[in-house]
Design a protein around this motif. Structure first.
Motif, short mmCIF file in Angstrom:
data_model
loop_
_atom_site.label_atom_id
_atom_site.label_comp_id
_atom_site.label_asym_id
_atom_site.label_seq_id
_atom_site.Cartn_x
_atom_site.Cartn_y
_atom_site.Cartn_z
N ASN A 1 0.83 -1.19 0.00
CA ASN A 1 0.00 0.00 0.00
C ASN A 1 0.87 1.25 0.00
O ASN A 1 1.99 1.23 0.54
CB ASN A 1 -0.92 0.03 1.22
N THR A 2 0.35 2.32 -0.57
CA THR A 2 1.08 3.58 -0.53
C THR A 2 0.94 4.20 0.86
O THR A 2 -0.03 3.98 1.57
CB THR A 2 0.54 4.56 -1.59
N ASN A 3 1.94 5.00 1.24
CA ASN A 3 1.88 5.69 2.53
C ASN A 3 1.12 7.01 2.40
O ASN A 3 0.49 7.27 1.37
CB ASN A 3 3.29 5.89 3.10
N SER A 4 1.17 7.83 3.42
CA SER A 4 0.40 9.08 3.41
C SER A 4 0.87 10.05 2.33
O SER A 4 0.15 10.99 1.98
CB SER A 4 0.50 9.76 4.78
N SER A 5 2.06 9.82 1.79
CA SER A 5 2.58 10.68 0.71
C SER A 5 2.41 10.03 -0.66
O SER A 5 2.97 10.50 -1.65
CB SER A 5 4.07 10.99 0.95
N GLY A 6 1.67 8.91 -0.72
CA GLY A 6 1.44 8.22 -1.99
C GLY A 6 2.62 7.38 -2.45
O GLY A 6 2.63 6.90 -3.58
N ILE A 7 3.61 7.16 -1.55
CA ILE A 7 4.84 6.45 -1.92
C ILE A 7 4.69 4.95 -1.65
O ILE A 7 4.11 4.54 -0.65
CB ILE A 7 6.04 6.99 -1.13
N PHE A 8 5.24 4.14 -2.57
CA PHE A 8 5.37 2.70 -2.32
C PHE A 8 6.81 2.28 -2.59
O PHE A 8 7.54 2.92 -3.33
CB PHE A 8 4.40 1.89 -3.19
N PHE A 9 7.22 1.19 -1.94
CA PHE A 9 8.60 0.71 -2.04
C PHE A 9 8.61 -0.81 -2.01
O PHE A 9 7.83 -1.43 -1.28
CB PHE A 9 9.44 1.26 -0.89
N PHE A 10 9.48 -1.40 -2.81
CA PHE A 10 9.70 -2.85 -2.73
C PHE A 10 11.08 -3.17 -3.29
O PHE A 10 11.70 -2.36 -3.99
CB PHE A 10 8.62 -3.63 -3.49
N GLN A 11 11.56 -4.36 -2.95
CA GLN A 11 12.83 -4.86 -3.48
C GLN A 11 12.54 -6.04 -4.38
O GLN A 11 11.63 -6.83 -4.13
CB GLN A 11 13.76 -5.27 -2.35
N GLY A 12 13.30 -6.15 -5.45
CA GLY A 12 13.11 -7.25 -6.40
C GLY A 12 14.42 -7.62 -7.06
O GLY A 12 15.49 -7.45 -6.47
N HIS A 13 14.32 -8.09 -8.28
CA HIS A 13 15.52 -8.45 -9.03
C HIS A 13 15.30 -8.06 -10.49
O HIS A 13 14.18 -7.76 -10.91
CB HIS A 13 15.83 -9.94 -8.89
N VAL A 14 16.37 -8.05 -11.25
CA VAL A 14 16.30 -7.62 -12.64
C VAL A 14 15.38 -8.54 -13.42
O VAL A 14 15.15 -9.69 -13.06
CB VAL A 14 17.70 -7.57 -13.29
N GLY A 15 14.85 -8.00 -14.50
CA GLY A 15 13.92 -8.75 -15.33
C GLY A 15 12.67 -7.93 -15.56
O GLY A 15 12.64 -6.71 -15.38
N LEU A 16 11.60 -8.60 -15.95
CA LEU A 16 10.33 -7.93 -16.23
C LEU A 16 9.54 -7.77 -14.93
O LEU A 16 9.29 -8.75 -14.23
CB LEU A 16 9.51 -8.73 -17.25
N ILE A 17 9.16 -6.54 -14.64
CA ILE A 17 8.38 -6.23 -13.44
C ILE A 17 7.12 -5.50 -13.86
O ILE A 17 7.18 -4.52 -14.61
CB ILE A 17 9.19 -5.39 -12.44
#
Length: 271
Positions: free
Chosen positions: A140-156
Motif C-alpha cells: 500500500n502507498t503511505n500518506s505521501s502516496g509512496i510505495f517501495f519494494f525490493q526485487g531483481h532484474v527482469g520484467l516487473i
C-alpha cells in the motif's frame, strides 16, 4: 635404402600426429567485481551445440578440460545476472586458452514509486500489486502516496488501484539498474452525475441556490442554482463516502447518501 628412409619419415609423422594434444584445460574465475562467486555454473557450447558445464568452487575458481574447438560461454548463478551475456565466444582451435574472468552483477534492486491523481496529488492507501517473475507482492502507498519494494532484474509489472479511481499500471524491463525512484502511476478519478428536482410541497423551487456537501468534512463539493423548472444537475462529481444537499435560503439539510454511481431523478423534498 630410400624406401627405409621414407618409412621412417611416415612413422615419425604419424607419431607426431598421434602425440598431438587434442584437448585443452580452460580455467578462470567468476566474480561480481568485488567478490569471487562460488556455485556459479559455467557452460561451454561447441559448434554442434554440445554442452559441457562446470561449477565454480568456493573461491570462484573453475577448471575444465575440453577438446580444442570454438565455444560459446554462459555463466549462471541464482540472484545474479551475467555481464558477459549469452553471446560470449572463444576460439581454442589454434589459440591457447587464456584465464577467463567472468563478471556477474547482483540482480537485487530497490524500487520507489508514487501513486498520484489527475492533479498530481498523492493518493494514500492505494493498493499496489507487483509481479516479479512468478512472485506476487501486495503493498500500500503511505500518506505521501509512496510505495517501495525490493526485487531483481527482469520484467516487473506494477498495477495500482483504489476505490473511486480507475486502475492503472506500468511494466518495466530492468537489466542493470540497482535503484529506481522515478516511477509515477496516475489514477484517473471516477466521476458521477446527479440530477433531479428541488421540491417543496407541490411546487418546484426555481432559481434557488443548492449546495452539495461532503459529509466527511462539511465542505462544499459544488453549488448551483436550480433552473426555471426547479431542476438541477451536478456533473463530474467525485466518489464520496458520504454527502448531503443543503439549501441555505431555507435552512434545509438532506439526509446523507453515498456518491458511487450516477444518481438520476434524485428529487429533493424540502418539506
Amino acid at each position: 635404402m630410400r624406401f627405409k628412409l621414407f618409412l621412417c619419415f611416415i612413422l615419425a609423422f604419424s607419431l607426431s600426429l598421434f602425440g598431438e594434444n587434442k584437448t585443452i584445460t580452460i580455467s578462470g574465475f567468476v566474480t561480481d567485481k568485488e567478490f569471487r562467486l562460488g556455485d556459479a555454473t559455467v557452460c561451454f557450447f561447441d559448434s554442434s551445440n554440445r554442452v559441457n558445464c562446470v561449477k565454480s568452487g568456493i573461491n570462484g575458481e573453475f577448471s575444465i578440460e575440453l577438446p580444442k574447438n570454438k565455444y560459446r560461454i554462459t555463466v549462471k548463478k541464482d540472484g545474479y545476472t551475467s555481464l558477459v551475456g549469452d553471446n560470449f565466444f572463444v576460439d581454442y582451435i589454434f589459440d591457447p586458452p587464456e584465464r577467463l574472468v567472468l563478471n556477474m552483477t547482483d540482480n537485487k534492486i530497490a524500487i520507489y514509486g508514487k501513486v498520484i491523481n489527475n492533479f498530481g496529488e498523492p493518493i494514500k492507501d492505494a493498493q499496489v500489486k507487483v509481479k516479479i517473475g512468478e512472485e506476487l507482492l501486495d503493498i500500500n502507498t503511505n500518506s505521501s502516496g509512496i510505495f517501495f519494494f525490493q526485487g531483481h532484474v527482469g520484467l516487473i509489472s506494477i498495477f495500482a488501484q483504489k476505490s473511486g479511481f480507475y486502475g492503472n499500471g506500468v511494466s518495466l524491463l530492468i537489466q542493470n539498474e540497482k535503484f529506481i525512484n522515478d516511477i509515477s502511476i496516475a489514477l484517473e478519478a471516477k466521476t458521477f452525475y446527479i440530477s433531479g428536482a428541488l421540491v417543496r410541497g407541490n411546487n418546484y423551487l426555481k432559481d434557488v441556490d443548492l449546495e452539495l456537501i461532503n459529509g466527511s468534512n462539511n465542505k462544499i463539493i459544488a453549488s448551483i442554482k436550480t433552473s426555471k423548472d426547479g431542476l438541477f444537475e451536478f456533473r463530474d462529481i467525485l466518489n464520496y463516502e458520504k454527502a448531503y444537499f443543503r439549501v441555505p435560503s431555507l435552512g434545509f439539510k438532506s439526509k446523507t447518501f453515498t456518491i458511487n454511481k450516477d444518481l438520476r431523478q434524485f428529487n429533493i423534498f424540502t418539506d
